[in-house]
Write a protein that holds these residues in place. Structure first.
Motif, short mmCIF file in Angstrom:
data_model
loop_
_atom_site.label_atom_id
_atom_site.label_comp_id
_atom_site.label_asym_id
_atom_site.label_seq_id
_atom_site.Cartn_x
_atom_site.Cartn_y
_atom_site.Cartn_z
N SER A 57 5.50 -35.30 -26.66
CA SER A 57 5.08 -35.96 -25.42
C SER A 57 3.97 -36.99 -25.69
O SER A 57 3.49 -37.11 -26.81
N TYR A 58 3.61 -37.68 -24.62
CA TYR A 58 2.53 -38.66 -24.72
C TYR A 58 1.25 -38.13 -24.08
O TYR A 58 0.41 -38.90 -23.63
N GLY A 59 1.15 -36.81 -24.02
CA GLY A 59 -0.07 -36.16 -23.54
C GLY A 59 -0.45 -35.08 -24.53
O GLY A 59 0.38 -34.58 -25.29
N THR A 60 -1.72 -34.67 -24.52
CA THR A 60 -2.17 -33.60 -25.41
C THR A 60 -1.60 -32.26 -24.94
O THR A 60 -1.60 -31.98 -23.74
N VAL A 61 -1.11 -31.47 -25.87
CA VAL A 61 -0.56 -30.16 -25.54
C VAL A 61 -1.36 -29.10 -26.29
O VAL A 61 -1.54 -29.20 -27.50
#
Lengths: 304, 376
Positions: A57-61
């Motif tokens: 994804s393009y978000g922190t996980v």
């Protein structure tokens, strides 16, 4: 009606919560190496089997609280510790786990090995949902890894679609995927003079605005027709054709100015809101604000 | 005595050099042009003063410079660096823009598209001058004549060039009255300049309400990467036209846009620290910025002349509104009007020119989205 609205809003909020909780589903097993005799070393100078997770994804996980396992009957075999800042995986980044059966060595050392594993499971923090799995191939030569040909691309059902034997191991880095080269450098190779991008981009700009043109030409016609119909109804069928005099620019400018000044002077609006605004009065005293009239009469105490 | 020497070393006088003085002079020129010549004062005063602030020679490590992490200026600069000031500016622009001229005569949209040639012309020339595609894209967007869009795109594609690109974009926006009229006169004939356009029809409130919704859906589906700018622009317009959110619209087009304009101006100005700004690449960017404005104006006017070949007599468009396809709102439209009045004192082109002008805003946001999609 109010209840329905509340339920709708509550449902939307819950859906939102559900979506945010499922960011872990963006993680993928990305590469593994079973027999490591001459490859990457861990912080202890040891060469052990490893596998890699990739945040698609393009978000922190944050994968803290998720599980790793090699046993379908025990999906909670290794819990990735919560509270370790390193378990927050940045967008499109990798994290490497050592399958050395030595979990006391840190967050990224799991309690099983790949030699004894048929499948690796990455399990959600609920301990039940398998986010990704991959069947471990044992027929590979030492120091050769198996990975997705493009980072994060391919199946997550364990069948290995999109996986291949890697020409080079790439622990904690790209598997020669789309991110290996920046779009800008790809563009520099494919279109060194900028002609293709200019033609493509101008076509898209024109396309977008041509579509808008057709849509508003159509809605404009509808609006004119609608206006005409209303006008016809207003005249109750007695349509009189009045030949408008040729309007000059000066006349229109004069009319517009007059209307504008009228509107400004009278604080008129394009569209009346039919709302009354009650403003606070500047006067210090008014019957509306007087406490004498608004307070209940003070009880009178009679003294005998 | 040693204390005095140490104090002296902390002062700006001790750390000053020719580059800082040159930049301070540039800042003063900006302020002079804004106050004396009335060129885009809302932009040039904050940028000019920002240039002065950013070029006070500093003793490093005081955590006060715009590039020093955690300093006040650095925190304010994050709106530029992360690109969240430009969409807020677009919100305000949407809330103050009346799209009636465009809705009543939608073919003017195409002029707004044609003027975007300036962006891609400058992009191609920038590549020839040795810039990378990402840098060339960020430089090319100057041709959109839209400061916020230039900042938004350069923050993503070429953060190191952002100061030069932003200052160049705003400078040329201020210079639109100087750059455009000669090109407009050169490309048009006497007869063309006298063309009278049809009076725009009255646009119903329903059409005005539909426009931002449909406009956003269509453009965003084609260029999703332009969502931050397009979304805010059309949302701002919807709160203006909906008729039920007057307070929100007034805030967006008033206090909010004023606050963001102040912050964006001052921080962009501050970002032009001499050591980072005075480079050969900045000079090239200024040249390319000028060329992009020339190409955009030429393309807009030439497109109208070409378009007129297909339009019936009476429906023809005055090519003097072609320059307004760049999105310097409303200056470019005002120039169309002023140049038109020079040749016919009764031919008011302002309302007609506002059509391509606001179409230019949409067009440049779409173009920025495309460049972002291709190059980011």
């Amino acid at each position: 009606m109010k209840h329905i609205k509340s339920l709708l809003i509550a449902g939307l909020i819950l859906m939102g919560l559900n979506v945010s909780a499922q960011n872990q589903t963006d993680m993928r097993l990305n590469e593994y190496l079973v027999e490591n005799t001459n490859d990457f070393q861990d912080d202890f100078g040891q060469q052990n089997a490893w596998f890699e997770l990739f945040n698609t994804s393009y978000g922190t996980v944050n994968i803290g609280g998720c599980y790793l396992s090699n046993d379908i009957n025990n999906l909670q075999k290794y819990i990735i510790p919560k509270g370790d800042v390193l378990t927050a995986i940045k967008p499109r980044q990798h994290v490497l786990f050592w399958a050395d059966e030595q979990p006391f060595r840190g967050t990224f050392h799991v309690n099983f090995t790949l030699a004894e594993s048929d499948t690796i499971y990455f399990v959600s923090s609920d301990g039940r949902t398998i986010i990704d799995r991959i069947a471990v191939r044992k027929d590979i030569e030492p120091n050769v890894s198996v990975g997705r040909s493009q980072d994060g691309v391919g199946s997550n059902d364990g069948k290995g679609e999109g996986w291949q034997i890697m020409p080079n191991t790439s622990p904690s880095t790209n598997n020669a995927g789309v991110d290996a080269k920046s779009k800008s450098s790809i563009m520099a190779e494919q279109d060194p003079y900028g002609v293709l991008i200019a033609i493509t981009a101008m076509s898209v700009v024109f396309l977008a605005l041509i579509i808008l043109y057709f849509v508003f030409k159509f809605t404009g016609r509808l609006a004119i027709r609608n206006q005409q119909t209303r006008s016809d109804i207003a005249t109750e069928g007695k349509i009189e054709t009045v030949k408008a005099e040729e309007n000059t620019g000066e006349a229109i400018a004069a009319i517009s100015t007059a209307l504008y000044l009228y509107a400004v002077d009278n604080e008129a609006h394009d569209e009346e809101s039919f709302q009354i605004t009650m403003r606070h009065t500047d006067r210090s005293y008014s019957p509306w604000s007087s406490k004498i009239y608004t307070l209940r009469q003070a009880p009178q105490v009679k003294k005998n | 005595m040693s204390n005095l020497v140490q104090f002296w070393e902390y002062t700006g006088f001790a750390n000053c050099n020719f580059q800082y003085l040159l930049m301070i002079c540039i800042g003063l020129i900006f302020i002079y042009l804004a106050i004396k010549k009335d060129w885009e004062p809302m932009l040039l005063v904050p940028i000019g003063f920002g240039i002065i602030i950013g070029n006070i020679p500093l003793f490093p490590g005081l955590s006060v410079g715009v590039y020093e992490e955690g300093s006040v200026l650095n925190i304010l600069y994050q709106g530029v660096r992360q690109g969240w000031y430009p969409p807020l500016i677009f919100l305000g622009i949407g809330a103050m823009t009346d799209f009636s001229a465009l809705i009543s005569n939608p073919k003017l949209l195409l002029i707004g598209a044609a003027a975007q040639f300036g962006i891609f012309g400058a992009y191609a020339i920038a590549l020839l001058l040795g810039f990378t595609p990402a840098e060339a894209g960020a430089i090319g967007i100057i041709g959109g004549a839209d400061g916020p869009t230039a900042i938004f795109l350069s923050s993503r594609l070429a953060p190191d060039l952002m100061g030069a690109i932003a200052v160049s974009a705003y400078s040329y926006m201020a210079l639109v009255p100087v750059i455009q009229p000669p090109i407009m006169r050169l490309l048009t004939t006497e007869k063309e300049r006298l063309i009278r356009m049809k009076t725009p029809r009255a646009v119903s409130p329903t059409e005005k309400k539909i426009f931002p919704i449909v406009g956003f859906l269509l453009t965003a589906f084609i260029v999703p990467s332009g969502i931050p700018l397009l979304g805010m622009l059309f949302f701002g317009n919807l709160i203006k036209e909906s008729g039920v959110t007057r307070r929100l619209a007034e805030t967006a087009r008033g206090p909010l846009i004023d606050v963001i304009t102040i912050l964006i101006g001052i921080t962009v100005g501050c970002s032009t620290q001499a050591d980072k700004f005075l480079q050969w690449s900045s000079i090239k960017i200024f040249i390319l910025g000028f060329l992009s404005f020339v190409i955009a104006t030429t393309a807009g006017v030439a497109f109208v002349k070409f378009f007129n070949l297909f339009l019936k007599e009476g429906n023809k468009i005055n090519p003097l509104i072609g320059n307004a396809g760049v999105s310097a709102v409303p200056d470019a439209a005002r120039i169309s009007n002023n140049v038109g009045l020079e040749y016919d004192r009764t031919n008011y082109l302002l309302m007609h020119a506002m059509g391509p002008n606001v179409a230019g805003v949409i067009g440049s946001a779409v173009a920025a989205g495309i460049l972002l999609g291709f190059l980011a």
